[in-house]
Design a protein around this motif. Sequence first.
Motif, PDB file in Angstrom:
ATOM      1  N   MET A 236      90.382  39.430   5.725  1.00 37.55           N
ATOM      2  CA  MET A 236      90.249  39.286   7.172  1.00 37.55           C
ATOM      3  C   MET A 236      89.302  40.348   7.704  1.00 37.55           C
ATOM      4  N   LEU A 237      88.437  39.949   8.611  1.00 36.90           N
ATOM      5  CA  LEU A 237      87.481  40.849   9.255  1.00 36.90           C
ATOM      6  C   LEU A 237      87.790  40.918  10.742  1.00 36.90           C
ATOM      7  N   VAL A 238      87.968  42.134  11.258  1.00 38.00           N
ATOM      8  CA  VAL A 238      88.184  42.355  12.685  1.00 38.00           C
ATOM      9  C   VAL A 238      86.910  42.978  13.246  1.00 38.00           C
ATOM     10  N   VAL A 239      86.259  42.266  14.158  1.00 37.71           N
ATOM     11  CA  VAL A 239      84.977  42.699  14.709  1.00 37.71           C
ATOM     12  C   VAL A 239      85.149  43.109  16.169  1.00 37.71           C
ATOM     13  N   PHE A 240      84.712  44.306  16.498  1.00 38.86           N
ATOM     14  CA  PHE A 240      84.643  44.749  17.889  1.00 38.86           C
ATOM     15  C   PHE A 240      83.188  44.615  18.334  1.00 38.86           C
ATOM     16  N   ALA A 241      82.972  43.801  19.359  1.00 38.14           N
ATOM     17  CA  ALA A 241      81.598  43.509  19.789  1.00 38.14           C
ATOM     18  C   ALA A 241      81.499  43.523  21.306  1.00 38.14           C
ATOM     19  N   LEU A 242      81.968  44.606  21.919  1.00 39.67           N
ATOM     20  CA  LEU A 242      81.840  44.729  23.355  1.00 39.67           C
ATOM     21  C   LEU A 242      80.406  45.065  23.731  1.00 39.67           C
ATOM     22  N   ARG A 243      80.149  45.156  24.999  1.00 44.57           N
ATOM     23  CA  ARG A 243      78.813  45.260  25.592  1.00 44.57           C
ATOM     24  C   ARG A 243      77.771  45.940  24.691  1.00 44.57           C
ATOM     25  N   ARG A 244      76.661  45.221  24.470  1.00 43.54           N
ATOM     26  CA  ARG A 244      75.487  45.709  23.757  1.00 43.54           C
ATOM     27  C   ARG A 244      75.778  46.006  22.286  1.00 43.54           C
ATOM     28  N   SER A 245      76.471  45.091  21.646  1.00 45.53           N
ATOM     29  CA  SER A 245      76.666  45.186  20.207  1.00 45.53           C
ATOM     30  C   SER A 245      75.352  44.879  19.498  1.00 45.53           C
ATOM     31  N   VAL A 246      75.179  45.386  18.285  1.00 45.42           N
ATOM     32  CA  VAL A 246      73.926  45.163  17.558  1.00 45.42           C
ATOM     33  C   VAL A 246      73.947  43.787  16.895  1.00 45.42           C
ATOM     34  N   PRO A 247      72.794  43.111  16.760  1.00 47.06           N
ATOM     35  CA  PRO A 247      72.739  41.754  16.202  1.00 47.06           C
ATOM     36  C   PRO A 247      73.300  41.640  14.790  1.00 47.06           C
ATOM     37  N   LEU A 248      73.231  42.719  14.017  1.00 47.99           N
ATOM     38  CA  LEU A 248      73.724  42.683  12.647  1.00 47.99           C
ATOM     39  C   LEU A 248      75.195  42.291  12.576  1.00 47.99           C
ATOM     40  N   VAL A 249      75.972  42.671  13.585  1.00 51.12           N
ATOM     41  CA  VAL A 249      77.406  42.370  13.590  1.00 51.12           C
ATOM     42  C   VAL A 249      77.645  40.867  13.612  1.00 51.12           C
ATOM     43  N   ALA A 250      76.900  40.152  14.457  1.00 51.42           N
ATOM     44  CA  ALA A 250      77.051  38.701  14.538  1.00 51.42           C
ATOM     45  C   ALA A 250      76.655  38.037  13.225  1.00 51.42           C
ATOM     46  N   ARG A 251      75.594  38.530  12.606  1.00 49.84           N
ATOM     47  CA  ARG A 251      75.160  37.940  11.334  1.00 49.84           C
ATOM     48  C   ARG A 251      76.201  38.153  10.245  1.00 49.84           C
ATOM     49  N   PHE A 252      76.797  39.344  10.228  1.00 48.26           N
ATOM     50  CA  PHE A 252      77.810  39.621   9.205  1.00 48.26           C
ATOM     51  C   PHE A 252      79.058  38.779   9.436  1.00 48.26           C
ATOM     52  N   ALA A 253      79.458  38.613  10.700  1.00 47.31           N
ATOM     53  CA  ALA A 253      80.627  37.789  11.004  1.00 47.31           C
ATOM     54  C   ALA A 253      80.411  36.356  10.550  1.00 47.31           C
ATOM     55  N   GLU A 254      79.211  35.841  10.776  1.00 52.23           N
ATOM     56  CA  GLU A 254      78.900  34.471  10.350  1.00 52.23           C
ATOM     57  C   GLU A 254      78.962  34.336   8.832  1.00 52.23           C
ATOM     58  N   GLN A 255      78.390  35.310   8.129  1.00 49.57           N
ATOM     59  CA  GLN A 255      78.399  35.252   6.669  1.00 49.57           C
ATOM     60  C   GLN A 255      79.814  35.456   6.114  1.00 49.57           C
ATOM     61  N   ALA A 256      80.623  36.262   6.788  1.00 50.38           N
ATOM     62  CA  ALA A 256      82.006  36.464   6.345  1.00 50.38           C
ATOM     63  C   ALA A 256      82.787  35.162   6.441  1.00 50.38           C
ATOM     64  N   GLN A 257      82.573  34.409   7.508  1.00 56.97           N
ATOM     65  CA  GLN A 257      83.230  33.105   7.637  1.00 56.97           C
ATOM     66  C   GLN A 257      82.783  32.153   6.543  1.00 56.97           C
ATOM     67  N   ARG A 258      81.514  32.160   6.225  1.00 56.74           N
ATOM     68  CA  ARG A 258      81.007  31.294   5.167  1.00 56.74           C
ATOM     69  C   ARG A 258      81.622  31.650   3.814  1.00 56.74           C
ATOM     70  N   ALA A 259      81.944  32.931   3.644  1.00 58.41           N
ATOM     71  CA  ALA A 259      82.587  33.369   2.400  1.00 58.41           C
ATOM     72  C   ALA A 259      84.066  33.020   2.372  1.00 58.41           C
ATOM     73  N   GLY A 260      84.596  32.525   3.502  1.00 58.51           N
ATOM     74  CA  GLY A 260      85.990  32.119   3.558  1.00 58.51           C
ATOM     75  C   GLY A 260      86.913  33.088   4.244  1.00 58.51           C
ATOM     76  N   ALA A 261      86.427  34.267   4.624  1.00 61.40           N
ATOM     77  CA  ALA A 261      87.281  35.261   5.283  1.00 61.40           C
ATOM     78  C   ALA A 261      87.618  34.810   6.698  1.00 61.40           C
ATOM     79  N   ARG A 262      88.809  35.174   7.183  1.00 62.68           N
ATOM     80  CA  ARG A 262      89.191  34.909   8.568  1.00 62.68           C
ATOM     81  C   ARG A 262      88.614  36.015   9.438  1.00 62.68           C
ATOM     82  N   VAL A 263      88.126  35.649  10.609  1.00 60.17           N
ATOM     83  CA  VAL A 263      87.442  36.608  11.475  1.00 60.17           C
ATOM     84  C   VAL A 263      88.092  36.638  12.851  1.00 60.17           C
TER      85      VAL A 263
END
Length: 277
Positions: free
Chosen positions: A181-208
Amino acid sequence: MSDSFITRVRDALAQLPPTERRLADFMLDFPGNLSSYSASEIAQLTGVSNATVTRLVQRLGYESYEEARRHARLQGGTGSPLFTAPASVSGTATAMALQLQQAHENLAATLSSIPQTLIDTVARALLDARQVFFLGYRQNRNFAAYLRWQLTQVLAVPPQAIPGPGETLAEYGGSLTQQDMLVVFALRRSVPLVARFAEQAQRAGARVLCITDHASEALPADWLLRCHTQAPGPLDNHMALTMLCHLIASQTMHFAGAAGRRRMGAIETWHDRLEEL
């Protein structure tokens, strides 16, 4: 318009005559007021003429004050928190009352919009995961570390805040599975890398799980929790976010039951043996 409003003003600052410089300094301190006030009101606030306002916005590359105001308004939602700063400064007592009122409103709005069943689902998912990872950059790193620290006391495998010093996210992504499981904090002005990693984590099967505010775009996630962070000034109010973290941690401990209490008991035993506290 590739350059932001603030960037345009800063780039022109050194070449401005005194009256336009005074107006530009005000705009840099309180850029949000440009989208709220007319040209005449801005001129009155800064003690310059309407003609000075017109000359400055044209020097910045805008055809009119209205065009500059529209450009500033577009950046008010997800850009710098400077866009929320008021031009007037209240006394200490008034400022404290405003902050307290806003904190109450943020708490009420946040908690009323998140059903208890969703908190329960997130808590059970945290307990069921083989490994839990916490991700956040800039201010979000602090929030991720806080919730990770709270849950370290109850999760069987200590969760991790990623990436560590000198590490990359790919070094963790390579081992993610559907058991994680991945817990992502992405409040105001988060960096784009976070969104890309969250997407790839879902593709790997992890819950986000994505925790963000109402001014930010939602990231790819199985669960989305939004906090109200409005404040009477340029700094976001994170009282509701802290309460949300507390609710998640408390409910996770509740569902952990006897196993969670044994985990906490073992930690206390180690504290005693090591005389750490």
